[in-house]
Design an enzyme around this catalytic site. Structure first.
Site, mmCIF file in Angstrom:
data_model
loop_
_atom_site.group_PDB
_atom_site.id
_atom_site.type_symbol
_atom_site.label_atom_id
_atom_site.label_comp_id
_atom_site.label_asym_id
_atom_site.label_seq_id
_atom_site.Cartn_x
_atom_site.Cartn_y
_atom_site.Cartn_z
ATOM 1 C CG ASP A 32 22.477 43.907 38.693
ATOM 2 O OD1 ASP A 32 23.585 43.880 38.476
ATOM 3 O OD2 ASP A 32 21.805 42.696 38.744
ATOM 4 C CG HIS A 92 21.509 37.524 34.098
ATOM 5 N ND1 HIS A 92 21.415 38.927 33.652
ATOM 6 C CD2 HIS A 92 22.104 37.533 35.186
ATOM 7 C CE1 HIS A 92 21.994 39.633 34.479
ATOM 8 N NE2 HIS A 92 22.406 38.931 35.524
ATOM 9 C CG HIS A 135 18.855 41.920 35.671
ATOM 10 N ND1 HIS A 135 18.676 40.540 35.498
ATOM 11 C CD2 HIS A 135 19.823 42.110 36.345
ATOM 12 C CE1 HIS A 135 19.304 39.995 36.338
ATOM 13 N NE2 HIS A 135 20.338 40.960 36.903
#
Length: 280
Positions: free
Chosen positions: A8, A116, A104
């Site tokens: 990511d 998120h 994250h």
């Protein structure tokens, strides 16, 4: 050892600004280089530990971010949209281990940099079998459904904490410490890459200690959207039901369908949000 790497971008070394993660944004090209640097650190550590192959999946946004011309030549890369299993594309039974880099924290974590879950604005929370779920848990569950353990997670300090709570004594590397959603204390790339390489090698050296993260079927995916319009539109998908004005649920015995559904949700949610203007 066949090793899988899901990359990511929000948790990549040095990045804090959403513009750095989207084509056309200020700093995006440098962001792609830094993302590739994180990937190479994992790849190098894996081969240091005796890996036979490393398959890298570009799992961020357009999935066209990693620089193939800068990627370690011993690895191969899955790139481009239209991947049915999205962040877990390429994971198959028989792989020795999965690594997540640039990850994250889930939505709503106060010190999570760019926190998120799957979509930055449209989704408030995701639940898997009734428990709150970030992308780390989502993809770890997919790997676990095929008997593949997650051995390494890199990103901000918050996702490393999330991974430890979820996966136990997994190897983690925090390349940044969140101050707020868009600010962080950063490690220089050379330092971060050395730590990632060492952690990847260390993780594979400990491979017999790891066990797959297994979520027992049936799998129920719950999504709390930011609007009734998106929830209503997603409920049209066969098998998806409204569980509340802004809440959808989907139940299956096949985890592949959970991963595939997020691709459909991304398209629907993005279209509805674009069409709803200030109320999206």
């Amino acid at each position: 050892m066949r090793i899988y790497l899901s990359m990511d971008m929000e948790g990549v070394t040095g990045l804090t600004d959403p513009e750095e993660m989207h084509l056309g944004g200020r700093g995006y090209e440098r962001g792609c280089e830094l993302m590739t640097g994180d990937a190479n650190a994992v790849i190098q550590g894996a081969f240091d530990a005796g890996a036979a192959s490393v398959l890298v999946n570009d799992a961020h946004g357009s999935t066209k971010n990693l620089r193939i011309d800068l990627l370690d030549e011993r690895a191969t890369l899955i790139r481009g949209p239209g991947k049915p299993h999205r962040m877990g594309q390429g994971l198959v039974p028989g792989m020795a281990a999965a690594c997540f880099a640039g990850y994250h924290a889930r939505a709503g974590v106060p010190h999570g940099v760019l926190n998120h879950t799957w979509m930055g604005k449209e989704i408030h929370n995701v639940y898997l079998n009734g428990e709150v779920c970030g992308e780390t848990r989502l993809v770890a569950g997919f790997a676990g459904s095929m008997g593949v353990p997650v051995v390494l997670v890199t990103g901000d300090e918050a996702v490393c904490e999330e991974a430890g709570e979820l996966l136990g004594d997994v190897e983690t590397v925090a390349v940044k410490k969140g101050i707020d959603r868009f600010s962080a204390e950063l490690l220089p790339p050379a330092v971060a890459w050395r730590r990632i390489r060492e952690a990847a090698a260390r993780a594979l050296g400990r491979l017999p200690e790891f066990r797959p993260y297994v979520v027992e079927p049936p799998y129920t995916l719950g999504v709390e959207w930011n609007s009734t319009a998106i929830a209503s539109a997603c409920s049209i998908v066969p098998g998806v039901r409204l569980a509340g004005p802004r809440h959808t649920e989907f139940t299956t015995d096949d985890y592949h369908e959970i991963m595939a559904l997020f691709g459909i949700f991304s398209m629907i949610g993005g279209q509805v949000a674009c069409g709803s203007g200030r109320y999206g």
